[in-house]
Motif scaffolding. Structure first.
Motif, PDB file in Angstrom:
ATOM      1  N   GLU A   1      35.133  49.614  33.624  1.00 30.14           N
ATOM      2  CA  GLU A   1      34.922  50.448  35.119  1.00 30.14           C
ATOM      3  C   GLU A   1      33.384  50.356  35.923  1.00 30.14           C
ATOM      4  O   GLU A   1      32.446  50.558  35.256  1.00 30.14           O
ATOM      5  CB  GLU A   1      35.584  51.794  35.043  1.00 30.14           C
ATOM      6  CG  GLU A   1      36.680  52.144  34.793  1.00 30.14           C
ATOM      7  CD  GLU A   1      37.725  51.890  35.668  1.00 30.14           C
ATOM      8  OE1 GLU A   1      37.882  52.621  37.196  1.00 30.14           O
ATOM      9  OE2 GLU A   1      37.943  50.374  35.757  1.00 30.14           O
TER      10      GLU A   1
ATOM     11  N   VAL B   1      31.271  51.493  37.587  1.00 31.45           N
ATOM     12  CA  VAL B   1      30.291  52.373  38.022  1.00 31.45           C
ATOM     13  C   VAL B   1      29.594  52.140  38.555  1.00 31.45           C
ATOM     14  O   VAL B   1      28.406  51.938  37.765  1.00 31.45           O
ATOM     15  CB  VAL B   1      31.039  53.377  36.644  1.00 31.45           C
ATOM     16  CG1 VAL B   1      30.441  54.590  36.971  1.00 31.45           C
ATOM     17  CG2 VAL B   1      32.297  53.580  36.857  1.00 31.45           C
TER      18      VAL B   1
ATOM     19  N   GLU C   1      25.919  54.331  38.390  1.00 35.15           N
ATOM     20  CA  GLU C   1      24.947  54.704  37.487  1.00 35.15           C
ATOM     21  C   GLU C   1      23.850  55.142  38.858  1.00 35.15           C
ATOM     22  O   GLU C   1      23.863  56.468  38.605  1.00 35.15           O
ATOM     23  CB  GLU C   1      24.051  54.140  36.794  1.00 35.15           C
ATOM     24  CG  GLU C   1      25.419  53.832  36.142  1.00 35.15           C
ATOM     25  CD  GLU C   1      25.966  54.909  34.681  1.00 35.15           C
ATOM     26  OE1 GLU C   1      25.679  56.280  35.090  1.00 35.15           O
ATOM     27  OE2 GLU C   1      27.332  55.177  35.156  1.00 35.15           O
TER      28      GLU C   1
ATOM     29  N   TYR D   1      26.457  57.600  43.731  1.00 37.88           N
ATOM     30  CA  TYR D   1      26.900  57.627  42.573  1.00 37.88           C
ATOM     31  C   TYR D   1      27.283  58.635  42.106  1.00 37.88           C
ATOM     32  O   TYR D   1      28.806  59.390  42.646  1.00 37.88           O
ATOM     33  CB  TYR D   1      25.674  58.553  41.537  1.00 37.88           C
ATOM     34  CG  TYR D   1      25.715  59.177  40.354  1.00 37.88           C
ATOM     35  CD1 TYR D   1      25.484  58.396  39.199  1.00 37.88           C
ATOM     36  CD2 TYR D   1      26.707  60.479  40.328  1.00 37.88           C
ATOM     37  CE1 TYR D   1      26.537  58.608  38.149  1.00 37.88           C
ATOM     38  CE2 TYR D   1      26.697  60.905  38.681  1.00 37.88           C
ATOM     39  CZ  TYR D   1      26.506  59.938  37.820  1.00 37.88           C
ATOM     40  OH  TYR D   1      27.265  60.941  36.329  1.00 37.88           O
ATOM     41  N   GLY D   2      28.122  57.121  41.025  1.00 35.61           N
ATOM     42  CA  GLY D   2      30.126  57.634  40.706  1.00 35.61           C
ATOM     43  C   GLY D   2      30.941  56.596  41.336  1.00 35.61           C
ATOM     44  O   GLY D   2      32.340  57.228  40.762  1.00 35.61           O
ATOM     45  N   ASP D   3      30.645  56.027  42.577  1.00 42.64           N
ATOM     46  CA  ASP D   3      31.541  55.653  43.466  1.00 42.64           C
ATOM     47  C   ASP D   3      31.682  54.274  42.049  1.00 42.64           C
ATOM     48  O   ASP D   3      30.834  53.925  40.857  1.00 42.64           O
ATOM     49  CB  ASP D   3      30.844  54.851  44.981  1.00 42.64           C
ATOM     50  CG  ASP D   3      30.810  55.466  45.909  1.00 42.64           C
ATOM     51  OD1 ASP D   3      31.420  56.761  45.673  1.00 42.64           O
ATOM     52  OD2 ASP D   3      29.816  54.733  46.084  1.00 42.64           O
ATOM     53  N   VAL D   4      33.428  53.921  42.191  1.00 40.81           N
ATOM     54  CA  VAL D   4      33.751  52.863  41.483  1.00 40.81           C
ATOM     55  C   VAL D   4      34.068  51.338  42.445  1.00 40.81           C
ATOM     56  O   VAL D   4      34.381  51.966  42.838  1.00 40.81           O
ATOM     57  CB  VAL D   4      35.088  53.448  41.046  1.00 40.81           C
ATOM     58  CG1 VAL D   4      35.670  51.707  39.877  1.00 40.81           C
ATOM     59  CG2 VAL D   4      34.876  54.278  39.415  1.00 40.81           C
TER      60      VAL D   4
ATOM     61  N   ARG E   1      31.985  46.251  35.402  1.00 35.09           N
ATOM     62  CA  ARG E   1      30.119  46.220  36.317  1.00 35.09           C
ATOM     63  C   ARG E   1      29.087  45.268  36.718  1.00 35.09           C
ATOM     64  O   ARG E   1      28.489  44.880  37.519  1.00 35.09           O
ATOM     65  CB  ARG E   1      29.372  47.126  35.110  1.00 35.09           C
ATOM     66  CG  ARG E   1      29.454  48.510  35.430  1.00 35.09           C
ATOM     67  CD  ARG E   1      29.279  49.070  34.073  1.00 35.09           C
ATOM     68  NE  ARG E   1      29.569  50.703  33.228  1.00 35.09           N
ATOM     69  CZ  ARG E   1      30.528  51.300  33.008  1.00 35.09           C
ATOM     70  NH1 ARG E   1      31.483  49.893  32.075  1.00 35.09           N
ATOM     71  NH2 ARG E   1      31.157  52.224  32.813  1.00 35.09           N
TER      72      ARG E   1
ATOM     73  N   ARG F   1      36.401  56.766  45.566  1.00 40.77           N
ATOM     74  CA  ARG F   1      35.316  56.976  45.982  1.00 40.77           C
ATOM     75  C   ARG F   1      36.853  59.189  45.974  1.00 40.77           C
ATOM     76  O   ARG F   1      36.893  59.170  46.962  1.00 40.77           O
ATOM     77  CB  ARG F   1      34.511  57.661  46.561  1.00 40.77           C
ATOM     78  CG  ARG F   1      33.674  59.395  47.095  1.00 40.77           C
ATOM     79  CD  ARG F   1      32.900  58.941  48.387  1.00 40.77           C
ATOM     80  NE  ARG F   1      31.610  57.664  47.978  1.00 40.77           N
ATOM     81  CZ  ARG F   1      31.081  57.405  49.205  1.00 40.77           C
ATOM     82  NH1 ARG F   1      31.084  57.810  50.701  1.00 40.77           N
ATOM     83  NH2 ARG F   1      30.323  56.607  49.342  1.00 40.77           N
TER      84      ARG F   1
END
Length: 472
Positions: A271, A273, A275, A290-293, A305, A324
């Motif tokens: 995924e 993602v 960081e 942070y945490g968005d894909v 990634r 999100r």
């Protein structure tokens, strides 16, 4: 985004010094044959002014081949600068080749060399990794005036006593003070810490991260140290330390304002993602969190990634769609092509690797193959084969343990021909009727001549097993 490798040096290192009246007579050959151009690394010296307890130079098995260079001269750099890719940052001081890297600022010609590189590559960023002892005001001012310089500061501890213990630094206060100089001069820098909480405690690790944040570091990289089967007992740690470090970072992230990454990353899926995001960068201005894909870049779906990071880097002002909290959000970057985005992402897998595997099978007329992979790379390779191979062929991932180095070592770049042979022998013994016609080997384990860290060629595997082998 960086890939970190254990330093590949050992007892049987080859010193390159005064030969027939010429200093570093083999410098150009060593540079070209041992991975420096591929990594865009410019090695300047093997001399070091500290003695880190975690340095792999002192715990590797006999038989590892590496190259120790004297401080190179501007004339020697002039011979190899043409090998460097101007579209990628020139990396100085990173230990990711078979050339032993020391502290680059100990090279007495460092300023002349950097001016030469800048004149040859006027728009190329330069990344310098240093332990910080020699970063005085004059040097920091020089680097600022040189332009497009980013420093990777290996601080490791913000406590004088612990830095002295971990790094053998006789003047630890100097490096700690110099970290503040980088902030006062506005020179971009990233902090790096070899995480040794089993030696100096978790509070020291948190304190060092916060100190680097206060000094203006854009990111902090936490490296999990590796140890070999020959490491001293004090340097060994339980396998659970990796999970403990990940948990520690996850708990600290909401309480600091800079991205934190663990290397090598613990990849469980592909995924894309995010960081972290560097403050003030195009990604931060665009609103990435942070945490968005990341789902698409300019409308094109991305699935790993590495793929997402590269597509954003290459594009000019890309439009990025992210997942999100149960919704899709479209964000617009404002950046030039190849301008850094400010995204911080772990390294997982470039789908091009799977495409290359399928291409090699077609060239061999093979319907099935083994893909030999390291323990660290296995989850990403296995997931990638399932997602991207699309039934074109059958490729089975075979995990290869590092028996030569042993200990906690699990990186592809440190696997040897002996390790591959042992894994194949076990596989064929367990499944005698499953001998494939082709095996794929990770390119990180071999130099341009197809030789591993001990000087053995992968051709030995073909002779022993009667199979075809390709290095990717």
């Amino acid at each position: 985004m960086c890939i970190s490798l254990l330093i590949t040096c050992g007892i049987r290192d080859f010193s390159v010094g005064e030969i027939a009246g010429r200093k570093n007579a083999l410098y150009t050959e060593i540079f070209a044959l041992n991975g420096a151009p591929e990594a865009n690394i410019l090695p300047l010296t093997s001399d070091c002014n500290v003695r880190c307890v975690f340095c792999s130079h002192h715990q590797n098995p006999p038989g590892v081949l590496s190259y120790r260079i004297a401080p190179c001269t501007p004339d020697e750099v002039r011979q190899v600068v043409c090998f460097l890719d101007p579209a990628r940052p020139v990396v100085i001081g990173e230990s990711a080749t078979r050339i032993i890297e020391g502290e680059p600022l100990t090279n007495p010609a460092i300023r002349e060399i950097l001016l030469l590189v800048r004149a040859s590559l006027p728009r190329t960023p330069i990344q310098i990794t240093t332990n910080g002892r020699l970063l005085d005001e004059s040097m920091v001012d020089f680097l600022c005036r040189l332009g497009r310089v980013v420093v990777n500061l290996s601080l490791n501890s913000s406590a004088e006593k612990n830095r002295a213990y971990l790094m053998g630094d006789a003047a630890p206060a100097r490096a700690l003070k110099n970290a503040g100089l980088l902030k006062s001069y506005g020179l971009p820098f990233h902090g790096s810490i070899v995480a040794m909480p089993h030696l100096v405690g978790w509070s020291d690790l948190e304190g060092t991260i916060r100190y680097l944040e206060d000094c203006g570091a854009e990111t902090v990289r936490l490296f999990l140290p590796g140890f070999t089967r020959l490491a001293a007992p004090a340097l060994r740690f339980e396998p659970s330390l990796r999970e403990e470090l990940n948990d520690f970072v996850a708990g600290l992230r909401p309480r600091v304002d800079i991205p934190l990454t663990c290397e090598p990353p613990q990849i469980c899926d592909l995924e894309p993602v995010v960081e972290g995001v560097i403050n003030g960068s195009p990604a931060a201005v665009a609103g990435i969190r942070y945490g968005d894909v990341i789902r698409t870049v300019n409308g094109v779906p991305v699935q790993t990634r590495v793929q997402a990071f590269k597509q954003v880097l290459k594009a000019g002002s890309p439009e990025v769609t992210v997942a999100r909290e149960e919704e899709l959000v479209s964000l617009q970057f404002k950046k030039e092509p190849l301008e850094r985005s400010g995204l911080v992402m772990d390294y997982d897998l470039d789908p091009v690797l799977i495409t290359d595997m399928a291409r090699v099978l077609r060239l061999h007329g093979a319907e099935r193959a083994l893909a030999l992979t390291s323990e660290l790379g296995s989850p990403a390779i296995s997931d990638g084969l399932k997602r991207f191979l699309k039934g074109e062929a059958e490729i089975e991932a075979l995990v290869v343990k590092s028996r030569f180095f042993g200990g906690s070592i699990g990186a592809a770049g440190l696997l040897t021909v002996a390790d591959f042979a042992a894994a194949l022998a076990d596989y064929l013994s367990d499944q005698p009727g499953r001998r494939p016609p082709l095996a794929l080997l990770p390119g990180l384990a071999f130099d341009r001549r197809g030789k591993d860290l001990t000087g053995r060629s992968f051709v030995e595997l073909k002779q022993r097993f009667g199979m075809s082998f390709e290095v990717l």
